[in-house]
Design an enzyme around this catalytic site. Structure first.
Site, mmCIF file in Angstrom:
data_model
loop_
_atom_site.group_PDB
_atom_site.id
_atom_site.type_symbol
_atom_site.label_atom_id
_atom_site.label_comp_id
_atom_site.label_asym_id
_atom_site.label_seq_id
_atom_site.Cartn_x
_atom_site.Cartn_y
_atom_site.Cartn_z
ATOM 1 N N GLU A 1 10.045 -10.506 -19.451
ATOM 2 C CA GLU A 1 9.511 -9.690 -20.530
ATOM 3 C C GLU A 1 10.650 -9.109 -21.381
ATOM 4 O O GLU A 1 11.753 -8.929 -20.849
ATOM 5 C CB GLU A 1 8.630 -8.555 -19.970
ATOM 6 N N HIS B 1 3.583 -3.808 -20.671
ATOM 7 C CA HIS B 1 4.242 -2.888 -19.726
ATOM 8 C C HIS B 1 4.005 -1.417 -20.113
ATOM 9 O O HIS B 1 4.947 -0.669 -20.397
ATOM 10 C CB HIS B 1 5.752 -3.189 -19.649
ATOM 11 N N ARG C 1 5.816 -5.670 -10.965
ATOM 12 C CA ARG C 1 6.936 -6.357 -11.626
ATOM 13 C C ARG C 1 6.570 -7.824 -11.803
ATOM 14 O O ARG C 1 6.018 -8.454 -10.885
ATOM 15 C CB ARG C 1 8.206 -6.265 -10.765
ATOM 16 N N ASP D 1 0.354 -6.549 -16.705
ATOM 17 C CA ASP D 1 1.075 -5.574 -17.538
ATOM 18 C C ASP D 1 2.572 -5.872 -17.546
ATOM 19 O O ASP D 1 3.307 -5.275 -18.327
ATOM 20 C CB ASP D 1 0.815 -4.164 -16.977
ATOM 21 N N LEU E 1 0.851 -1.197 0.000
ATOM 22 C CA LEU E 1 0.000 0.000 0.000
ATOM 23 C C LEU E 1 0.892 1.255 0.000
ATOM 24 O O LEU E 1 0.793 2.101 0.876
ATOM 25 C CB LEU E 1 -0.947 -0.023 1.201
ATOM 26 N N GLY E 2 1.748 1.334 -1.010
ATOM 27 C CA GLY E 2 2.608 2.518 -1.160
ATOM 28 C C GLY E 2 1.876 3.588 -1.963
ATOM 29 O O GLY E 2 0.647 3.667 -1.927
ATOM 30 N N ARG E 3 2.651 4.375 -2.699
ATOM 31 C CA ARG E 3 2.049 5.475 -3.469
ATOM 32 C C ARG E 3 1.014 4.934 -4.448
ATOM 33 O O ARG E 3 -0.110 5.437 -4.532
ATOM 34 C CB ARG E 3 3.115 6.203 -4.286
ATOM 35 N N ILE E 4 1.395 3.898 -5.205
ATOM 36 C CA ILE E 4 0.506 3.390 -6.253
ATOM 37 C C ILE E 4 -0.629 2.570 -5.635
ATOM 38 O O ILE E 4 -1.798 2.776 -5.964
ATOM 39 C CB ILE E 4 1.320 2.586 -7.298
HETATM 40 C C1 8YV Z 1 8.520 2.139 -17.230
HETATM 41 C C2 8YV Z 1 8.352 1.218 -14.827
HETATM 42 O O1 8YV Z 1 7.685 1.655 -18.211
HETATM 43 O O2 8YV Z 1 8.626 3.198 -13.590
HETATM 44 C C3 8YV Z 1 8.792 1.980 -13.629
HETATM 45 O O3 8YV Z 1 9.320 1.364 -12.699
HETATM 46 O O4 8YV Z 1 8.408 0.041 -14.849
HETATM 47 C C4 8YV Z 1 7.769 1.931 -15.980
HETATM 48 O O5 8YV Z 1 7.279 3.167 -15.629
HETATM 49 C C5 8YV Z 1 9.766 1.606 -17.672
HETATM 50 O O6 8YV Z 1 10.401 0.816 -16.817
HETATM 51 C C6 8YV Z 1 10.593 2.694 -18.281
HETATM 52 O O7 8YV Z 1 11.935 2.559 -18.083
#
Ligand code: 8YV
Length: 314
Positions: free
Chosen positions: A259, A277, A230, A254, A150-153
């Site tokens: 990947e 992604h 991730r 995503d 439950l961080g920023r995102i």
């Molecule tokens: C990017 C991400 O797409 O911010 C991150 O950690 O994974 C993505 O925002 C990507 O890694 C750009 O370098």
């Protein structure tokens, strides 16, 4: 001019801006990496990294005059941050500016997977509607959303989820204080109490394979797994097995372990939403991320504190 080593492919806007003030050595796909480092390594004072590509300990040690590693990403798991910080190198990333876009994609996924939106679009395009209606989806209102991290995102997704009538629970290794969400002491308990489980924690070795067979079994045959963080956090073979066996209902992903390669098994599944992604891939956010990389480098080389350092890692 100050010399930088570029190890990841980065937005052209950023590279054009940096090229006016820095000498940049392209290390994204070097023909002879050792020869390039032998030649330019001692002059390199900064590294430009991304979310999926950063310097390992060996490269960091070889750059004896390295001062800063600037990521154009919030995640810094591609870099050996411990090695960098142990050598006194400042590491920066791009938090906050991408939170809204990533949380939006997570919310889109939370709706898409249970409502079978990806599958329904394929159904229409393939002409199957002419032969009959599609099977029913699952309503989101009143369901339980579990958030791992439950961080920023994660926090931004929790706020987005409430108007949709979702009940939010979470598991985090840090104490989060007084929040209107149910906290679960373990990830398995969170999964067992969730209809939709969102992965929103950091990547890296500490979280590798955290969402494995036991967590997926706890999520159960009506549960959906969402990942915008991730790929490494999920035990991908265990996820494929759970989807094949129907021990979870579906997924929206995503990010992937390994990947841009995506397992054929996932590609073939109707109940899995797959995107390449793209969570932070908007013009506005990429520009803000690029500006933050630039500002961090400018601040550092002007002898000022950087704007968004990665905190010291234990
Ligand atoms: C990017 C991400 O797409 O911010 C991150 O950690 O994974 C993505 O925002 C990507 O890694 C750009 O370098």
């Amino acid at each position: 001019m100050i010399e930088l080593l570029q190890v990841a492919t980065l937005p052209p806007y950023l590279m054009e801006r940096l090229a006016k003030e820095y000498t940049i050595h392209d290390f994204t796909n070097p023909a002879d990496p050792d020869a390039l480092i032998d030649e330019v390594g001692p002059r390199v004072r900064g590294v430009l990294a991304g979310g999926m590509k950063g310097p390992n300990a060996n490269l960091i040690h070889r750059l004896e005059n390295l001062e800063i590693i600037a990521h154009c990403s919030v995640g810094f798991d591609a870099t050996d941050v411990l090695a960098a910080q142990g050598q006194g190198v400042i590491v920066t990333h791009t938090p906050d500016v991408l939170t809204a876009d990533v949380a939006d994609l997570a919310m889109i996924f939370i709706l898409m997977a249970p409502r079978r939106i990806g599958e329904s679009e394929r159904f229409l395009r393939e002409g199957k509607w002419l032969a009959g209606r599609m099977d029913l989806g699952t309503t989101v209102k009143g369901k339980r959303l579990g958030i791992l991290g439950l961080g920023r995102i994660g926090g931004a997704v929790a706020r987005r989820a409430q108007p949709f009538g979702l009940h939010v629970g979470y598991h985090d290794i840090k104490p989060m204080g007084d929040l209107p969400y149910l906290a679960y002491p373990t990830l398995v308990e969170l999964a067992a109490a969730s209809d939709i489980l969102l992965v929103a924690c950091e990547g890296g070795e500490a979280t590798r394979g955290l969402v494995g067979a036991e967590v997926l079994a706890a999520l159960g045959p009506d549960g959906f797994l969402i990942n915008t963080a991730r790929g490494t956090i999920i035990d991908q073979p265990a996820l494929v097995a759970a989807l094949q066996a129907g021990t979870i209902a579906g997924a929206a992903l995503d990010v992937f372990d390994g990947e841009p390669a995506v397992p054929d098994e996932l590609m073939a599944m109707e109940n899995v939403v797959l995107t390449p992604h793209i969570a932070s891939s908007t013009r506005e956010t990429r520009r803000a991320m690029a500006d933050l990389v630039y500002d961090n480098l400018q601040a550092h080389f002007a002898g000022k504190p950087v704007w968004t350092p990665v905190p010291p890692q234990a």
